[in-house]
Design a protein around this motif. Sequence first.
Motif, mmCIF file in Angstrom:
data_model
loop_
_atom_site.group_PDB
_atom_site.id
_atom_site.type_symbol
_atom_site.label_atom_id
_atom_site.label_comp_id
_atom_site.label_asym_id
_atom_site.label_seq_id
_atom_site.Cartn_x
_atom_site.Cartn_y
_atom_site.Cartn_z
ATOM 1 N N VAL A 34 0.988 -0.634 0.010
ATOM 2 C CA VAL A 34 0.264 -0.063 0.059
ATOM 3 C C VAL A 34 0.776 1.078 0.064
ATOM 4 N N GLY A 35 0.594 1.811 -0.681
ATOM 5 C CA GLY A 35 1.498 2.930 -1.225
ATOM 6 C C GLY A 35 2.370 3.390 -2.623
ATOM 7 N N GLY A 36 2.213 1.710 -3.070
ATOM 8 C CA GLY A 36 2.490 1.744 -4.172
ATOM 9 C C GLY A 36 3.841 2.270 -4.728
ATOM 10 N N GLU A 37 4.187 2.683 -6.260
ATOM 11 C CA GLU A 37 5.723 2.145 -6.871
ATOM 12 C C GLU A 37 6.245 4.043 -5.884
ATOM 13 N N CYS A 38 5.490 4.811 -6.249
ATOM 14 C CA CYS A 38 5.976 6.174 -5.594
ATOM 15 C C CYS A 38 6.496 5.963 -4.014
ATOM 16 N N SER A 39 5.691 5.723 -2.917
ATOM 17 C CA SER A 39 6.086 5.477 -1.983
ATOM 18 C C SER A 39 7.622 5.146 -1.606
ATOM 19 N N PHE A 40 7.706 3.288 -2.731
ATOM 20 C CA PHE A 40 8.698 2.722 -2.026
ATOM 21 C C PHE A 40 10.286 2.935 -2.643
ATOM 22 N N TYR A 41 9.670 3.058 -4.449
ATOM 23 C CA TYR A 41 10.313 2.811 -5.434
ATOM 24 C C TYR A 41 11.363 3.502 -6.605
ATOM 25 N N ALA A 42 10.874 4.472 -6.072
ATOM 26 C CA ALA A 42 10.300 5.270 -7.446
ATOM 27 C C ALA A 42 10.343 6.891 -6.729
ATOM 28 N N CYS A 43 9.511 7.714 -6.823
ATOM 29 C CA CYS A 43 9.802 9.206 -5.934
ATOM 30 C C CYS A 43 10.245 9.758 -4.672
ATOM 31 N N SER A 44 9.692 8.752 -3.637
ATOM 32 C CA SER A 44 10.194 9.066 -2.667
ATOM 33 C C SER A 44 11.368 8.595 -2.263
ATOM 34 N N PRO A 45 12.243 7.188 -2.690
ATOM 35 C CA PRO A 45 13.725 6.964 -2.611
ATOM 36 C C PRO A 45 14.375 7.779 -3.507
ATOM 37 N N SER A 46 14.336 8.240 -4.731
ATOM 38 C CA SER A 46 15.124 8.821 -5.745
ATOM 39 C C SER A 46 15.293 10.570 -5.033
ATOM 40 N N LYS A 47 13.957 11.053 -4.367
ATOM 41 C CA LYS A 47 14.541 12.494 -4.360
ATOM 42 C C LYS A 47 14.564 12.220 -2.812
ATOM 43 N N ALA A 48 14.669 11.632 -1.480
ATOM 44 C CA ALA A 48 15.448 11.243 -0.414
ATOM 45 C C ALA A 48 16.824 11.010 -1.030
ATOM 46 N N LEU A 49 17.338 10.087 -1.713
ATOM 47 C CA LEU A 49 18.859 10.539 -2.325
ATOM 48 C C LEU A 49 19.473 11.611 -3.105
ATOM 49 N N LEU A 50 18.274 12.027 -3.395
ATOM 50 C CA LEU A 50 18.484 13.380 -3.967
ATOM 51 C C LEU A 50 19.493 14.596 -3.139
ATOM 52 N N ARG A 51 18.113 14.388 -2.349
ATOM 53 C CA ARG A 51 18.287 16.057 -1.396
ATOM 54 C C ARG A 51 19.461 15.947 -0.746
ATOM 55 N N PRO A 52 20.168 15.270 0.082
ATOM 56 C CA PRO A 52 21.494 15.404 0.581
ATOM 57 C C PRO A 52 22.827 15.454 -0.152
ATOM 58 N N ILE A 53 22.464 15.137 -1.801
ATOM 59 C CA ILE A 53 23.954 16.370 -2.371
ATOM 60 C C ILE A 53 23.258 17.122 -3.211
ATOM 61 N N HIS A 54 21.966 17.378 -3.109
ATOM 62 C CA HIS A 54 21.609 18.833 -3.685
ATOM 63 C C HIS A 54 21.805 19.644 -2.332
ATOM 64 N N ALA A 55 22.270 19.742 -1.230
ATOM 65 C CA ALA A 55 22.243 20.323 0.346
ATOM 66 C C ALA A 55 23.499 20.445 0.132
ATOM 67 N N THR A 56 24.043 18.729 -0.357
ATOM 68 C CA THR A 56 26.167 19.568 0.072
ATOM 69 C C THR A 56 25.858 20.760 -0.713
ATOM 70 N N ARG A 57 26.047 20.230 -2.064
ATOM 71 C CA ARG A 57 26.603 20.972 -3.553
ATOM 72 C C ARG A 57 26.054 22.679 -3.438
ATOM 73 N N ALA A 58 24.880 23.238 -2.639
ATOM 74 C CA ALA A 58 24.162 23.741 -2.380
ATOM 75 C C ALA A 58 25.505 24.895 -1.254
ATOM 76 N N SER A 59 25.212 24.467 -0.528
ATOM 77 C CA SER A 59 26.025 24.703 0.788
ATOM 78 C C SER A 59 27.765 25.372 0.292
ATOM 79 N N GLN A 60 27.915 24.051 -0.726
ATOM 80 C CA GLN A 60 29.176 24.190 -1.212
ATOM 81 C C GLN A 60 29.395 25.766 -1.659
ATOM 82 N N ARG A 61 28.100 26.150 -2.578
ATOM 83 C CA ARG A 61 28.183 27.651 -3.676
ATOM 84 C C ARG A 61 28.150 28.452 -2.828
ATOM 85 N N VAL A 62 28.040 28.384 -1.569
ATOM 86 C CA VAL A 62 27.607 29.839 -0.185
ATOM 87 C C VAL A 62 28.825 30.011 0.141
#
Length: 482
Positions: free
Chosen positions: A46-74
């Motif tokens: 229950v929750g389907g592809e988006c919750s367990f295999y697509a939207c949520s996990p991929s964005k959870a993986l990407l966010r620390p990368i984005h946050a780290t790079r954003a910090s490095q640019r300031v």
Amino acid sequence: MPEENPASAPQEWDVIVVGAGAVGENAADRAHKAGLTVAIIEKHLVGGECSFYACSPSKALLRPIHATRASQRVQGSEGAHLDPQGVLARRDTWVNRIGTSDRFDDSGQVGWLDHVGITLLRGVARLVGERTLEVDGRTIRARHAVILATGTTPTVPPIPGLREAKPWTNREATTSRRIPERLAILGGGVVACELAQVYAALGSMVTIIELTPRLLGANEAFAAEAVTEALRRDGVELLLETKAQSVSRLGPSGEVTVELSTGDRLTADELLVAIGRTPATEGLGVESVGGELNEAGFIRVTDAMEVTGVSGDQPWLYAVGDVNGKVLLTHMGKYQARAVGDLVGARAAGREPDPARTTPWAIAAGAPQVVFTDPEIASVGLSEAQARDRGLRARVVDMPMDSAAGAGLQAEGYQGQARIVVDEDAGVVLGATFVGQDVADLVHAATVAVVGKVPLTTLWHAVPSYPTMSEIWLRLLEEYGV
């Protein structure tokens, strides 16, 4: 209402929803709020592809990368660094992984169904007659409507040896605890680009194999080029206009070899297939009740999401989300689901449906979408090419993102671009694309402008706050001449 086993479940509900992903949950919730009894059927989580295999996990993986790079640019916070194992641990938390296993806990979503009073049936559903389904051998019936929300599965093309090589799809790539030393990716779309950036940041040597001349072919060319340059800076090798001819794997878990159309051979530890989605209609029985599928296998529907070709005194079978192929985006599927839930509720009560609430007409305007790479691409509506293909007299307005004061505060030397496509005859925005760090939240204002057909002369009075990234709207309108 407790989760039911099909063997002991009541035989009838007002509405039965097949598929308990985000789209099916929205359809069920809306129908239930209309006062109808609802059962929802799910064969996996229950929750389907988006919750367990697509939207949520991929964005959870990407966010620390984005946050780290954003910090490095300031200036003043350049010391941030990425912890690969911490990134994976954060992902596991987001998808409710059970310990060190490959299992996931969907009890939160199940608890929500229970709380609101929607019955959950676990099993595989198949249509067998008008408003009638079988769930693992048990026959159940809907008094008013059946709503199909089964989504899609990853497409694995018939390349010799590919299936036997057991490639990754988005499911394995978003849930793996192992970071392969070498990762090859078939495809150049959103999933391919996002996950290429994830694994490159985590330490993999990544190669993208794409058949066409460029990545992200559905996006404006300038936006795709910005992401292409970023991937190359990240060390991703791009093999464009290249086809995988055959695939082989050394042993059950050994290295993978891809024979390329160029005559070269690529060797990797894992191969990710990210070239599209296949509608999950196999065994669903749509055609057995007269329902029609298009040439790609998606369920044909009307503008009101009614499955075409189905007989009956009144419409009773609907398909929402990816399975109808209209727009393969979770938020647009949920939008369709809400409209259909309201439509079913009105018809069940004998009311005349209000088209403003029960027809998801905004699909035709162009769906908002964010590509969560670094830089991000946030877009909505028509591209320049699409506007001209429709015969519209369109004008394109481009502005660098750093013309907005807020961009310079986001990052030193901010890089990015904004574009609006204007209907010269109607004086409204047909489409908008933003490229750069942290542009995702700009797309909703653009969506309101596009869907609402807000005149440019009115948009000029929607004053952006200073100093924010939204000031780009003022610069675009000034450039246009408002």
